[in-house]
Design an enzyme around this catalytic site. Structure first.
Site, PDB file in Angstrom:
ATOM      1  N   TYR A  29       0.836  -1.211   0.000  1.00 50.38           N
ATOM      2  CA  TYR A  29       0.000   0.000   0.000  1.00 50.38           C
ATOM      3  C   TYR A  29       0.864   1.250   0.000  1.00 50.38           C
ATOM      4  O   TYR A  29       0.611   2.208  -0.751  1.00 50.38           O
ATOM      5  CB  TYR A  29      -0.909  -0.018   1.222  1.00 50.38           C
ATOM      6  CG  TYR A  29      -1.710   1.251   1.429  1.00 50.38           C
ATOM      7  CD1 TYR A  29      -2.799   1.548   0.618  1.00 50.38           C
ATOM      8  CD2 TYR A  29      -1.380   2.145   2.451  1.00 50.38           C
ATOM      9  CE1 TYR A  29      -3.546   2.709   0.813  1.00 50.38           C
ATOM     10  CE2 TYR A  29      -2.118   3.299   2.649  1.00 50.38           C
ATOM     11  CZ  TYR A  29      -3.192   3.583   1.835  1.00 50.38           C
ATOM     12  OH  TYR A  29      -3.923   4.730   2.020  1.00 50.38           O
TER      13      TYR A  29
ATOM     14  N   LYS B 164       0.799   4.605  -2.562  1.00 43.24           N
ATOM     15  CA  LYS B 164       0.475   5.971  -2.126  1.00 43.24           C
ATOM     16  C   LYS B 164       1.674   6.900  -2.289  1.00 43.24           C
ATOM     17  O   LYS B 164       1.527   8.065  -2.670  1.00 43.24           O
ATOM     18  CB  LYS B 164      -0.005   5.965  -0.682  1.00 43.24           C
ATOM     19  CG  LYS B 164      -1.345   5.290  -0.466  1.00 43.24           C
ATOM     20  CD  LYS B 164      -2.456   5.874  -1.345  1.00 43.24           C
ATOM     21  CE  LYS B 164      -2.950   7.228  -0.846  1.00 43.24           C
ATOM     22  NZ  LYS B 164      -4.159   7.681  -1.593  1.00 43.24           N
TER      23      LYS B 164
END
Length: 200
Positions: free
Chosen positions: A87, A91
């Site tokens: 993740y 991002k």
């Protein structure tokens, strides 16, 4: 996305602001992350903003508009990297795209900013990951809306850098008391700091 952008330009004749807010939250370590899940995170968190920024470029250049991407400031603390690096990479990829795109378009009048909450925000994603306890230690989404509005409407005031936290933005506007944003007022003194803010 291309169809939505074309329809917007056809209806309104231009574009002043592009906000990339959609995303996928995945808090699994690398060894437990399925390829399909990573592909989804990458598609929403990194690939989609690239497409929208590229597709809106000409319209934003005409309006000297603003891009606002919801992604964190870069924090290379090993704890955050080790916690859920799939993740994190997607991002941070969005953040790097934002920083690079600002450099690319700086002579066009387009402003590119990123915004991230300093604390947990009471959203469906937080509720899914942290449950009712997490929501009780969160702030209302209003704080992000207020900060986003300020970055867009007073962008000359925030020209010094690309990446901002909601508290930083509102602090520069003179806000010192954030208790009004508590999702549960009784917990205003016990709000949880968000991912990537400070040490792990």
């Amino acid at each position: 996305m291309q169809a939505a952008i074309s329809a917007t330009l056809d209806k309104w004749g231009g574009l002043d602001v592009l906000i990339n807010n959609a995303g996928f939250l995945g808090v699994t370590p690398l060894a437990a992350t399925e390829t399909k899940k990573f592909d989804l995170m990458h598609a929403l968190n990194t690939r989609a903003p690239l497409i929208t920024m590229r597709s809106c470029f000409e319209a934003l250049k005409l309006s000297k508009g603003t891009v606002l991407n919801l992604c964190p400031p870069l924090n290379l603390d090993p704890g955050w990297l080790g916690a859920f690096v799939p993740y994190t990479t997607t991002k941070y990829g969005m953040t790097l795209l934002s920083m690079g795109f600002q450099e690319e378009v700086k002579k066009t009048g387009i402003a590119v900013k990123t915004l991230w909450p300093a604390t947990l925000i009471a959203t469906a994603a937080v509720g899914m990951v942290a449950g009712e306890q997490g929501l009780a230690m969160s702030r209302k989404p209003t704080i992000m809306a207020d900060a986003a509005h300020a970055l867009i409407k007073q962008r000359d005031r925030f020209a010094e850098k690309v990446s901002w936290l909601d508290e930083e933005v509102l602090g520069l506007l003179g806000e010192t008391d954030f208790t009004k944003y508590a999702n549960v007022p009784a917990n205003a003194a016990h709000i949880q700091r968000d991912f990537y803010i400070g040490k792990f």
